[in-house]
Design an enzyme around this catalytic site. Structure first.
Site: not given
Ligand code: NDP
Length: 286
Positions: A70, A106, A131, A133, A135, A158-159, A225, A246
């Site tokens: 992406k 999104d 979260g 990331g 999404a 935090p960042e 989802y 989702g």
């Molecule tokens: P990213 O990998 O970009 O971000 C994941 C986030 O989750 C980060 O902030 C990470 O924290 C946090 N995280 C991951 N593992 C853990 C854990 N074990 N405990 C606590 N926090 C955690 O993923 P995306 O943002 O791309 O996607 C996130 C979810 O959203 C996925 O399941 C994806 O399938 C879903 N999604 C659904 C969509 C939809 O249309 N319904 C569209 C896009 C995504 P840290 O910053 O500390 O690493």
């Protein structure tokens, strides 16, 4: 029937074979009576630029973009929407004559799922996103744009949390896990719960937030989802809360792509039915 005049679109990512997008888009093209076809392309990390070259050379009309491309696609595109530019990520590429344009659908898809499917307008709502990331960032920007009064980001690092909060402008701030009980709308944007089928045997289930802190009047949205009913959705419903899966966001972000590519209304019911049927075919409880 696929013929010499069939127009082509697809999705790039890795892993990609689990993607629901081919089921959703091919059902949409059939329902709309369009001579289009949609395929999943396994594109390894680092090869997004090559895939865009392929799109140009083959004249593909549109590409959906998923993990891990992406952000990487941005440098190969000719135009970006304001959302894609602000987020530094595109999940939808459209061919406009000889140019490729990147959008990020999104966030708009998330807000549409709230408004259209749930009858919830984010305007004036206090929101928390767990979260930060791709999404979480897209949802933070979209909720702020839709008028949420507060967008609190809760994340273990935090960042990324600060980056997501900044995308919500004056409404955004970094918060703590305890604050999920203080808002109107709570969103899980971590992958926790993905691939976990809700246990009936009382085994511990991985939850991204403490549902004991949530109370009546709150809405919980899980962006995960697969399965549709995640441990979080199940636990929230058991407490009598309104919990949203989702799938709605998945369908509505695809609907935005469908409109961008075809300039036609998206057949939402057919798209949703196709996603549910494909999950059922895989034995995933809906
Ligand atoms: P990213 O990998 O970009 O971000 C994941 C986030 O989750 C980060 O902030 C990470 O924290 C946090 N995280 C991951 N593992 C853990 C854990 N074990 N405990 C606590 N926090 C955690 O993923 P995306 O943002 O791309 O996607 C996130 C979810 O959203 C996925 O399941 C994806 O399938 C879903 N999604 C659904 C969509 C939809 O249309 N319904 C569209 C896009 C995504 P840290 O910053 O500390 O690493």
């Amino acid at each position: 029937m696929i013929t010499g005049s069939t127009r082509a679109a697809g999705v790039i990512g890795t892993p990609i074979r689990h993607s629901l997008s081919p089921s959703i888009f091919n059902a949409a093209f059939v329902a709309a009576g369009l001579d289009w076809a949609y395929l999943a392309f396994e594109v390894p990390e680092g090869a997004a630029g090559l895939a865009l070259g392929g799109m140009r050379a083959l004249g593909l009309e549109g590409l959906s973009v998923t993990m891990p491309h992406k952000a990487a696609v941005l440098e190969g595109l000719d135009e970006l929407s304001t959302d894609a530019e602000a987020l530094g990520a595109a999940n939808c590429i459209s061919r406009r004559g000889g140019l490729l344009r990147g959008d990020n659908t999104d966030g708009p898809g998330f807000v549409d799922s709230l408004r259209i499917d749930e009858g919830i307008d984010p305007d004036g709502l206090r929101c928390a996103i767990v979260g930060a990331g791709g999404a979480g960032r897209a949802v933070a920007r979209a909720l702020a744009g839709a008028g949420a009064s507060e967008v609190v980001i809760v994340n273990r690092s935090p960042e990324p949390a600060a980056r997501a909060a900044a995308l919500a402008g004056g409404q955004g701030r970094v918060g703590t896990a305890e604050e999920v009980g203080d808002v109107d709308l709570v969103v899980n944007a971590t992958p926790l719960g993905m691939g976990v089928v809700v246990s009936t045997a009382g085994e511990p289930e991985p939850l991204p937030l403490d549902v004991q802190r949530l109370g009546s009047g709150q809405t919980v949205v899980d962006l995960v989802y697969h399965p549709a009913v995640t441990p979080l959705v199940s636990a929230a419903r058991a407490r009598g809360l309104h919990a949203v899966t989702g799938l709605g966001m998945l369908i509505h972000q695809a609907a935005h792509a469908f409109r961008l590519w075809t300039s036609e209304d998206a057949p939402l019911e057919a798209m949703s039915a196709a996603a549910v049927a494909e999950l059922a075919r895989r034995g995933v409880p809906a």
